[in-house]
Scaffold this active site. Sequence first.
Site: not given
Ligand code: PGA
Length: 254
Positions: A12, A14, A98, A100, A170, A176, A216
């Site tokens: 992803n 983003k 997601h 976010e 997740e 992140g 992560s």
């Molecule tokens: P990350 O993000 O691997 O940077 O923790 C995962 C995601 O948001 O799908």
Amino acid sequence: MNKERKLIIAGNWKMNKTVAEALILAQGLKRELREVKEVDVVICPPFTALESVSKEMLDSNIRLGAQNMSENNFGAFTGEIAAGMLRELSVRYVILGHSERRQYQKESDELISKKAQAAHAASLKPIVCVGETLDERESGQTEKVVETQVRGSLAGLTKDQMEESVLAYEPVWAIGTGKTATSQQAQDVHAFIRKLLVSMFDETTARRVRIQYGGSVKAQNARELMGQKDIDGALVGGASLDIRSFGDIIKNSI
Ligand code: PGA
């Protein structure tokens, strides 16, 4: 790795990468992962890079995904993108719900379920994301929160559509942040989700659905996470922006 379900690992990207940068990353991954057949690999660039990356990937085993879509098919929805528009660019997958988007765009389970149905109607496979916040985990509400999200976001899907869908667990506190859930913490929630799918659909459907872990994921922790019985892949953010780190996650998962 001998798994009951074929692993699916998605990157992803983003809101990162210009078209030129996206092409460099896509070309590098194509080269790096040319021989990989054991894992379904998906990359999800921003909308603006989909067309260029799509052309670049025509002769590749890497599939294309989008990061969001509208629940509507066409019309007066300024700034939105419809499933059919994505299909035209040979997009096969779409990330929905997601954390976010749940947080910043206030996306609800009901909206996500409408999007999932619209995705299937256009032959796009949704990657539906769920996961608890740190507060929710610490107050012992993980299962309750995840159950509400799974039931709400997948409402209205048929068994066949469910089998063609991917779920992504997740934990929000691991996205992140550099904090990964331990493989046991992740496996426990994955097993819980699969049991939930048995009650919502049936045993066969639940056995076939792939559930990714996200938060992560890195080359160093991929093998142990992917080694868990109910973890069938990964949704990777930060580490998917680099040829080497995404490539190593996939190679370490085989
Ligand atoms: P990350 O993000 O691997 O940077 O923790 C995962 C995601 O948001 O799908």
